[in-house]
Design an enzyme around this catalytic site. Structure first.
Site, PDB file in Angstrom:
ATOM      1  N   GLN A 168      -6.624   4.674   8.464  1.00  0.00           N
ATOM      2  CA  GLN A 168      -5.756   5.100   7.690  1.00  0.00           C
ATOM      3  C   GLN A 168      -5.957   6.607   7.523  1.00  0.00           C
ATOM      4  OE1 GLN A 168      -5.518   3.924   3.641  1.00  0.00           O
ATOM      5  NE2 GLN A 168      -3.411   4.679   3.392  1.00  0.00           N
ATOM      6  N   GLY A 169      -4.650   7.328   8.229  1.00  0.00           N
ATOM      7  CA  GLY A 169      -4.886   8.622   8.106  1.00  0.00           C
ATOM      8  C   GLY A 169      -3.853   9.175   7.185  1.00  0.00           C
ATOM      9  N   ALA A 170      -4.043  10.600   6.994  1.00  0.00           N
ATOM     10  CA  ALA A 170      -2.980  11.022   5.748  1.00  0.00           C
ATOM     11  C   ALA A 170      -1.432  10.505   5.996  1.00  0.00           C
ATOM     12  CB  ALA A 170      -2.979  12.615   5.868  1.00  0.00           C
ATOM     13  N   ASP A 174      -5.591  19.456  16.154  1.00  0.00           N
ATOM     14  CA  ASP A 174      -6.396  18.739  15.324  1.00  0.00           C
ATOM     15  C   ASP A 174      -7.551  18.154  16.278  1.00  0.00           C
ATOM     16  OD1 ASP A 174      -6.526  15.820  12.962  1.00  0.00           O
ATOM     17  OD2 ASP A 174      -7.610  17.475  13.156  1.00  0.00           O
ATOM     18  N   LYS A 218       1.094   2.819  16.180  1.00  0.00           N
ATOM     19  CA  LYS A 218       1.008   4.249  15.124  1.00  0.00           C
ATOM     20  C   LYS A 218       2.099   3.803  14.136  1.00  0.00           C
ATOM     21  CE  LYS A 218      -0.105   8.917  14.553  1.00  0.00           C
ATOM     22  NZ  LYS A 218      -0.672  10.186  14.996  1.00  0.00           N
ATOM     23  N   VAL A 233      -3.112   3.295  11.700  1.00  0.00           N
ATOM     24  CA  VAL A 233      -3.338   2.886  13.120  1.00  0.00           C
ATOM     25  C   VAL A 233      -3.800   1.347  13.326  1.00  0.00           C
ATOM     26  CG1 VAL A 233      -4.595   3.452  15.445  1.00  0.00           C
ATOM     27  CG2 VAL A 233      -3.804   5.410  13.827  1.00  0.00           C
ATOM     28  N   ALA A 239      -0.397   8.369   8.835  1.00  0.00           N
ATOM     29  CA  ALA A 239      -0.051   7.042   9.557  1.00  0.00           C
ATOM     30  C   ALA A 239      -1.245   6.130   9.641  1.00  0.00           C
ATOM     31  CB  ALA A 239       0.047   7.524  10.967  1.00  0.00           C
TER      32      ALA A 239
END
Lengths: 373, 258, 195
Positions: free
Chosen positions: B23-25, B160, B50, B29, B27
């Site tokens: 869990q990113g900021a 990134d 995603k 995955v 999205a």
């Protein structure tokens, strides 16, 4: 934390008292704080002995100019210092140090205040401690909320930064690429000729509460940073059209056909700016794998911003948002006294020659010696 | 991971089973073995989904617009990478309305069970095999540098670059995760892209970062100097490296007025 | 009896039918066009020419995306059949898509697609295939297996395909057999239609 905060304690004295002077923008603050010996903790909190402030309010439609602000500070500083000492029940000679905002901020106002600080230092033979304004906000926020190690969103008229602590520095994860969010709101307030009393941002917030329709505005998050000048230009032009006496089509909401009002503009501006702030904060949280946020700075008193931040952290394993009330989140002297005293206790005294103020003073330039986590 | 979001995803993906990857900021995955429209029983490929969920703090109009434009932006970037021959997951399917991208999965499982990102591979070599500076590592780092060089030669910025966003497999290194990507011809922006990677290597692989970084730069230079892209490329390289030194001195961020 | 049938994991309620017919007469195709325009139920299929078709995968993608758009109520075309054709196109223009991908009287190869309720059994599909063969000319029409090999060797016009999908500047070695790579590029291109 195992840092020794009492290396420089005066023998026989079980506490420290510091006076802090803040004047980097239009708020002049004088604070007096007391730390007892030992680590700061739930059982050993810093004590606010005095927190006095006077704000220079400019007429509606005008911002505050450095020259006028400096004059306000010069006129008020002695009064405020005397009042603070009286409220705290201390004399100049009871103090351990004089803390002052060294930067960042507006040149002339900073100057006026540092002169007062230097004078007191000479008068009472006390060491000076130059303090970074942002670090002042952060340390005061941490102390008041007792939050462990939150990601900090620092939002004010002059600053917009997302900060995370790492290895004795407050590292800037994200920031504005042009103007600060408070500045954006203040300038729009001027365009709408909203009163500056008590603060233009506060008045925009009240108007936004009455807004209904969202007007599309650019959304300019750029990676971990954000830009706001384009949004300001855009909404100022919308406002100009709205107030133009030339006739022509007035803006209406697409769905309902109702006329767009200034309240709608305030609402749309807040929703856009605050969404962007929450987003870059969330990016920092994901990066450092935290779910705690501390909001400091004048714009932090905005209830909608706090609400939005709360919604965001809830989806990150039920994190928390910390914020302080207007005594501490709006520029004040007590935060300077507190952060300055922490520096003083680590021996970070500023020799007279080094007390020159600086308009540019990055948060990550400060060596946060008093933490070792 | 917050259950509400996973439940939302399950609903939107309709019958497709998946594992949660991260869990990113912005999205979530997921990984799945199911192809949305071309399932071949013999095929053991897996796919990455995603998902950009709705953000409850945003005004619904802002939210819809951002989710859609970001998802499209990422797909566009991936398409351009594919066209430029720069190795990255290829698009399988999209659902812009719901913020979903279905793409190829690149990578394999390392012996310690982790995904074959550059980061995990280097850590695995360090901890398990104790051979962090072998010829193989050098070769891979140079290849990664070359890949990034190719990216920048096409005026594309990753945004990134960390060792977690570089995937390794038999065919070589590939870039992943283009949520912060953009386009720019400016040496400054390319230098910042490199600087982010340099800092990431320093903090994640502190012991050997200086060797890794020099090999990465070697590969990056090779992409510019071997003439496969254009004869002017070498000049760009010099300019970018100059900027990189500036960026190193001042830190990534500009000096701000308080 | 040669046709392709598949189900999409996300749409278990449908069976997808795809088949290739060769040797279709010009007049028959003109009849198909007329029938399509008039909305004649007999022609309720998606009819395609084979010029710009690179793979079976590409066809499945178009059908899948059309169903997804239908589900999200974001279809651009009025009918599912037209939406399928549109999702083969890199340009968000129905007229253009029909002209380029729809059935073409100057070509005798036709691909037919139909989305059916998943209850349809083998016999039903056979019947359907037969009815299409009848529609397209009966015994004069051949019905070979549609697969990537026949597409690559006999059906696709690579030059035209590259032009339509703007792949001439793509860094692919077109001299090698890279049907798969091209297919993936084409699919991504379709997903960026109108974006």
């Amino acid at each position: 934390m195992t840092v020794d905060l009492d290396k420089y304690a005066k023998p026989g004295k079980s506490y420290y008292i510091a006076l802090g002077l803040e004047g980097s923008a239009n708020k002049l603050g004088v604070g007096i704080i007391k730390h007892k010996l030992g680590q700061l903790s739930d059982s050993n909190r810093a004590e606010v002995l005095a927190n006095i402030r006077d704000t220079y309010v400019s007429p509606p439609g005008e911002g505050f100019l450095p020259r006028d602000t400096a004059r306000h500070h010069r006129n008020w500083v002695v009064r405020l210092i005397k009042k603070a000492l009286s409220v705290a029940g201390v004399k100049g000679t009871d103090l351990d140090c004089i803390c002052f905002t060294q930067g960042p901020g507006m040149g002339a106002p900073l100057q006026s205040v540092v002169i007062a600080a230097r004078t007191l230092s000479q008068l009472w033979n006390l060491p000076l401690v130059g303090v970074n304004h942002c670090v002042g906000h952060i340390e005061m926020g941490r102390e008041i909320t007792r939050s462990e190690n939150p990601v900090v969103l620092y939002v004010s008229g002059g600053n917009t930064q997302v900060i995370a602590y790492s290895k004795q520095r407050y590292r800037i994860f994200g920031e504005t690429l042009d103007i600060a969010v408070g500045n954006c709101l203040d300038r729009f307030a001027r365009t709408l000729r909203i009163p500056n009393d008590p603060a233009p941002g506060y008045n925009i917030e009240q108007m936004a509460k009455k807004g209904k329709h969202y007007v599309p505005l650019p959304y300019t998050v750029k990676g971990m940073d954000l830009s706001m000048s384009g949004i300001l230009a855009n909404i100022e032009s919308l406002a100009a059209d709205m107030f133009s006496s030339k006739g022509g089509k007035k803006a209406v909401d697409e769905e309902t056909g109702e006329l767009i009002t200034p309240e709608d503009l305030c609402f749309s501006l807040q929703e856009t700016l605050f969404s962007m702030l929450v987003e870059i904060t969330e990016r920092a949280l994901a990066h450092v794998q935290s779910n705690q946020v501390l909001i400091v700075g004048g714009v932090g008193s905005n209830e909608r911003l706090q609400e939005m931040m709360g919604l965001m952290v809830r989806d990150r394993k039920n994190g928390s948002v910390y914020s302080t009330d207007e005594r501490f989140c709006i520029d004040n002297g007590i935060m300077i006294a507190h952060a300055g005293l922490l520096g003083y206790r680590m021996g970070q005294i500023t020799p007279l020659d080094n007390t020159v103020c600086t308009q540019r003073f990055r948060t990550d330039e400060v060596f946060v010696e008093w933490r070792d986590d | 991971m917050t259950d509400r979001l996973v439940d939302e995803a399950k609903l939107l993906l309709r019958n497709v089973s998946f594992q949660i990857v991260s869990q990113g900021a912005e999205a979530l995955v997921f990984k799945t073995n199911i192809h949305p429209y071309f399932n071949d029983d013999q095929d053991e490929s897996s796919y990455i989904i995603k998902y950009r969920p709705r953000k409850p703090y945003r005004h619904p109009k802002i939210d819809k617009s951002i989710t859609k434009s970001r998802t499209i932006g990422e797909v566009k970037f991936m398409f351009k990478l594919a066209k430029a021959g720069i190795r990255a997951p290829r698009v399988v399917s999209t659902d812009y309305f719901n913020g979903i991208i279905w793409m190829e999965h690149i990578g394999y499982s390392l012996p310690d069970g982790k995904e074959s990102t550059l980061k995990n591979w280097l850590w695995y070599l360090e901890k398990v095999r104790g051979e962090s500076l072998s010829e193989e590592v050098q070769r891979i780092c140079v290849e990664v540098g070359y890949l990034i060089g190719d990216l920048h030669l096409n005026d594309m910025i990753h945004g990134d670059l960390t060792s977690s966003n570089i995937m390794l497999d038999k065919k070589g290194p590939a870039l992943i995760d283009f949520g912060l990507s953009s386009y720019s011809a400016l040496p400054e922006d390319k230098a910042v892209d490199l600087y982010v990677l340099e800092r990431a290597m320093n903090s994640t692989h502190a012991d050997y970062a200086s060797e890794y970084n020099s090999w990465l730069l070697k590969g990056y230079e090779k992409a510019h100097s071997d003439g496969h892209y254009s004869k002017q490329a070498n000049k760009s390289f010099v300019e970018i490296i100059k900027r990189l030194e500036d960026v190193r001195l001042r830190g990534r961020k500009r000096s701000m007025i308080g | 009896m040669v046709y392709l049938q598949t189900k999409f994991p996300q749409f278990p309620e449908y069976t997808i039918f795809i088949s290739l017919y060769r040797g279709v007469q010009k007049e028959v195709i003109e009849g198909v066009k007329t029938g399509l325009i008039s909305g004649d139920e007999k022609y309720d299929f998606c009819f395609l020419n084979t010029t710009h078709i690179i793979s079976v995968e590409q066809l499945y993608n178009a059908v899948h995306k059309a169903l997804l758009n239908d589900l999200n109520e974001s279809k651009v075309a009025k009918t599912l059949n037209t939406e399928i054709i549109l999702n083969l196109s890199p340009i968000n223009n129905i007229g253009d898509a029909l002209r380029r991908f729809g059935v073409n009287e100057n070509q005798s190869d036709v691909i037919v697609i139909k989305v059916l309720p998943s209850g349809t059994n083998e016999a039903g599909l056979d019947k359907l295939n037969n009815s299409v063969i009848e529609l397209l000319g009966g015994s004069s029409v051949s019905n070979p297996t549609l697969n990537d090999d026949i597409i690559f060797s006999d059906l696709v016009d690579m030059k035209k395909l590259k032009k339509v999908y703007k792949l001439n500047d793509a860094k692919i070695d077109f001299s090698q057999s890279i049907q798969n790579d091209i297919s993936k590029l084409v699919i991504a291109c379709c997903h960026l239609r109108g974006c």
